[in-house]
Design a protein around this motif. Structure first.
Motif, PDB file in Angstrom:
ATOM      1  N   CYS A 244      11.112  -7.141  53.920  1.00 60.39           N
ATOM      2  CA  CYS A 244      11.092  -7.579  55.310  1.00 60.39           C
ATOM      3  C   CYS A 244      10.622  -6.407  56.160  1.00 60.39           C
ATOM      4  O   CYS A 244      11.215  -5.329  56.106  1.00 60.39           O
ATOM      5  CB  CYS A 244      12.492  -8.034  55.725  1.00 60.39           C
ATOM      6  SG  CYS A 244      12.542  -8.969  57.253  1.00 60.39           S
ATOM      7  N   LEU A 245       9.531  -6.607  56.913  1.00 61.41           N
ATOM      8  CA  LEU A 245       8.894  -5.540  57.684  1.00 61.41           C
ATOM      9  C   LEU A 245       8.869  -5.886  59.163  1.00 61.41           C
ATOM     10  O   LEU A 245       8.556  -7.024  59.518  1.00 61.41           O
ATOM     11  CB  LEU A 245       7.446  -5.377  57.225  1.00 61.41           C
ATOM     12  CG  LEU A 245       7.112  -4.371  56.125  1.00 61.41           C
ATOM     13  CD1 LEU A 245       5.735  -4.679  55.578  1.00 61.41           C
ATOM     14  CD2 LEU A 245       7.151  -2.967  56.655  1.00 61.41           C
ATOM     15  N   GLY A 246       9.192  -4.929  60.021  1.00 59.77           N
ATOM     16  CA  GLY A 246       9.086  -5.215  61.452  1.00 59.77           C
ATOM     17  C   GLY A 246       9.558  -4.045  62.290  1.00 59.77           C
ATOM     18  O   GLY A 246      10.400  -3.254  61.862  1.00 59.77           O
ATOM     19  N   ASN A 247       9.025  -3.924  63.493  1.00 62.63           N
ATOM     20  CA  ASN A 247       9.440  -2.880  64.416  1.00 62.63           C
ATOM     21  C   ASN A 247      10.819  -3.201  64.982  1.00 62.63           C
ATOM     22  O   ASN A 247      11.043  -4.295  65.480  1.00 62.63           O
ATOM     23  CB  ASN A 247       8.422  -2.771  65.553  1.00 62.63           C
ATOM     24  CG  ASN A 247       8.775  -1.688  66.540  1.00 62.63           C
ATOM     25  OD1 ASN A 247       9.269  -0.634  66.158  1.00 62.63           O
ATOM     26  ND2 ASN A 247       8.552  -1.952  67.806  1.00 62.63           N
ATOM     27  N   ALA A 248      11.753  -2.229  64.885  1.00 64.40           N
ATOM     28  CA  ALA A 248      13.141  -2.460  65.328  1.00 64.40           C
ATOM     29  C   ALA A 248      13.635  -3.774  64.731  1.00 64.40           C
ATOM     30  O   ALA A 248      14.105  -4.670  65.425  1.00 64.40           O
ATOM     31  CB  ALA A 248      13.234  -2.472  66.845  1.00 64.40           C
ATOM     32  N   LEU A 249      13.550  -3.857  63.433  1.00 61.68           N
ATOM     33  CA  LEU A 249      13.657  -5.119  62.708  1.00 61.68           C
ATOM     34  C   LEU A 249      14.910  -5.924  63.037  1.00 61.68           C
ATOM     35  O   LEU A 249      14.842  -7.116  63.335  1.00 61.68           O
ATOM     36  CB  LEU A 249      13.608  -4.820  61.202  1.00 61.68           C
ATOM     37  CG  LEU A 249      13.574  -5.997  60.258  1.00 61.68           C
ATOM     38  CD1 LEU A 249      12.371  -6.867  60.517  1.00 61.68           C
ATOM     39  CD2 LEU A 249      13.563  -5.495  58.824  1.00 61.68           C
ATOM     40  N   ILE A 297      15.497   1.096  55.573  1.00 58.58           N
ATOM     41  CA  ILE A 297      14.902   2.400  55.841  1.00 58.58           C
ATOM     42  C   ILE A 297      14.210   2.320  57.193  1.00 58.58           C
ATOM     43  O   ILE A 297      13.842   1.248  57.658  1.00 58.58           O
ATOM     44  CB  ILE A 297      13.911   2.837  54.742  1.00 58.58           C
ATOM     45  CG1 ILE A 297      12.701   1.894  54.683  1.00 58.58           C
ATOM     46  CG2 ILE A 297      14.577   2.915  53.405  1.00 58.58           C
ATOM     47  CD1 ILE A 297      11.612   2.389  53.766  1.00 58.58           C
ATOM     48  N   GLY A 298      14.073   3.456  57.829  1.00 60.37           N
ATOM     49  CA  GLY A 298      13.514   3.475  59.178  1.00 60.37           C
ATOM     50  C   GLY A 298      12.035   3.153  59.211  1.00 60.37           C
ATOM     51  O   GLY A 298      11.430   2.827  58.189  1.00 60.37           O
ATOM     52  N   PRO A 299      11.432   3.239  60.388  1.00 61.06           N
ATOM     53  CA  PRO A 299       9.993   2.979  60.510  1.00 61.06           C
ATOM     54  C   PRO A 299       9.190   3.929  59.620  1.00 61.06           C
ATOM     55  O   PRO A 299       9.522   5.109  59.493  1.00 61.06           O
ATOM     56  CB  PRO A 299       9.714   3.246  61.998  1.00 61.06           C
ATOM     57  CG  PRO A 299      11.038   3.087  62.669  1.00 61.06           C
ATOM     58  CD  PRO A 299      12.057   3.552  61.676  1.00 61.06           C
ATOM     59  N   LEU A 300       8.144   3.423  58.991  1.00 61.14           N
ATOM     60  CA  LEU A 300       7.283   4.227  58.140  1.00 61.14           C
ATOM     61  C   LEU A 300       6.101   4.746  58.955  1.00 61.14           C
ATOM     62  O   LEU A 300       5.513   4.016  59.738  1.00 61.14           O
ATOM     63  CB  LEU A 300       6.792   3.391  56.955  1.00 61.14           C
ATOM     64  CG  LEU A 300       7.904   2.862  56.033  1.00 61.14           C
ATOM     65  CD1 LEU A 300       7.322   1.996  54.936  1.00 61.14           C
ATOM     66  CD2 LEU A 300       8.694   4.026  55.431  1.00 61.14           C
ATOM     67  N   THR A 301       5.762   6.004  58.731  1.00 55.12           N
ATOM     68  CA  THR A 301       4.740   6.670  59.535  1.00 55.12           C
ATOM     69  C   THR A 301       3.337   6.368  59.041  1.00 55.12           C
ATOM     70  O   THR A 301       2.407   6.190  59.830  1.00 55.12           O
ATOM     71  CB  THR A 301       4.974   8.194  59.530  1.00 55.12           C
ATOM     72  OG1 THR A 301       6.299   8.460  59.970  1.00 55.12           O
ATOM     73  CG2 THR A 301       3.993   8.899  60.441  1.00 55.12           C
TER      74      THR A 301
END
Length: 313
Positions: A244-249, A297-301
């Motif tokens: 599951c992927l998303g900004n501030a998920l 895990i946090g946002p990926l760079t």
């Protein structure tokens, strides 16, 4: 990231590019931030300094009381004077102005009233990533179609971009007047969004519209070895993984993470096996239940990290 990739690709093809942003996060010499504060009154700058030195953010409201009052009444903030001077610092004639996401969550950074001014100086292209430009405040309206006729009596003023009071009709009319003075090239990443644009207050301003899907770097996003990707991310080779992927998920209103979590749990019970839900976009503790493990895990760079997460799943 979409605008950044396009910016870099154009430079690689030999074009002289400048990117102007609201929030400066790079040392790239071709990227600059809109500098509004030097253009404000001495009174406003004085209170801004007090706010910055004291940490009392509300102090800046004393410097611009009318701006504060308009926001309190639900009017969208367009008080960003540097927008009109966007092209003044360019050392040469500008061939094209290409704008992405002219609003920012909560704060904003661009004055839409500058669009007719910029359009008289160079061809103007807008790429929409949501519906905000033609609604009374919201980035997406779900089942509401009041954006077609003028908004007002908004069913949910809390949808981002949230407003304090229902001034959605006034905001809609303001945007309509702005676009009546514009001539634009419009791009959307989907046919669905273009259909909405063509039925919206923006329609009379459209010189030409095209659907151009968001680009994907196929050198990065391609099939890979799941075992290697799992090892890189600390996941077990035999796990059944849902990504599951998303900004501030978890807190993102558009993602419904809680609903996704329940769906994965139901799938695990039906399959009779444990599922690992690998959540990328917001940090948090690992949650282990009978049917499901949640690993956050946090946002990926880097895009390569996102590609590895996809390969692992």
């Amino acid at each position: 990231m979409i605008a950044w990739a396009l910016f870099n690709a154009c430079r690689q093809h030999g074009h002289h590019m400048k990117m102007v942003v609201g929030d400066h996060r790079t040392n790239d010499p071709d990227v600059t931030a809109l500098a509004d504060e030097p253009l404000r009154s001495r009174w406003a700058r004085w209170w801004l300094r007090i706010a910055m030195t004291s940490g009392a953010e509300r102090a800046r409201n004393f410097g611009q009381p009318l701006r504060w009052l308009r926001r309190r009444l639900g009017h969208e903030d367009m008080d960003f004077p540097a927008s009109r001077r966007l092209l003044e610092e360019s050392p040469q004639a500008v061939d094209l102005v290409h704008a992405h996401n002219l609003h920012g969550l909560g704060g904003g950074f661009f004055d839409l009233r500058a669009l007719p001014v910029l359009g008289r100086q160079a061809p103007l292209m807008l790429t929409l990533h949501d519906s905000w430009l033609f609604t009374g405040h919201c980035a997406h309206s779900f089942d509401c179609d009041r954006w077609r006729t003028g908004c007002g009596k908004c069913p949910d003023i809390g949808i981002p971009e949230a407003i304090r009071r229902d001034a959605s009709a006034a905001n809609w009319r303001r945007k309509q007047k702005i676009f009546q003075r514009c001539s634009l090239f419009v791009v959307t990443p989907s046919r669905w969004l273009m259909d909405r644009v063509e039925k919206s207050l923006m329609a009379p301003a459209i010189k030409e519209g095209r659907v151009i899907p968001n680009g994907v770097d196929l050198e990065v996003f391609q099939p890979g070895d799941p075992a290697s990707a799992r090892k890189e991310l600390g996941l077990e080779p035999e796990d059944t993984i849902v990504l599951c992927l998303g900004n501030a998920l978890k807190s993102n209103i558009w993602k419904d993470f809680a609903g996704g979590f329940q769906a994965v749990r139901a799938a695990a019970r039906r399959l009779g096996k444990r599922i690992v839900l690998f959540a990328v976009g917001e940090s948090g503790p690992q949650i282990r239940e009978t049917d499901i493990d949640l690993i956050s895990i946090g946002p990926l760079t880097h895009a390569s990290e996102v590609a590895a997460a996809m390969q692992a799943a």
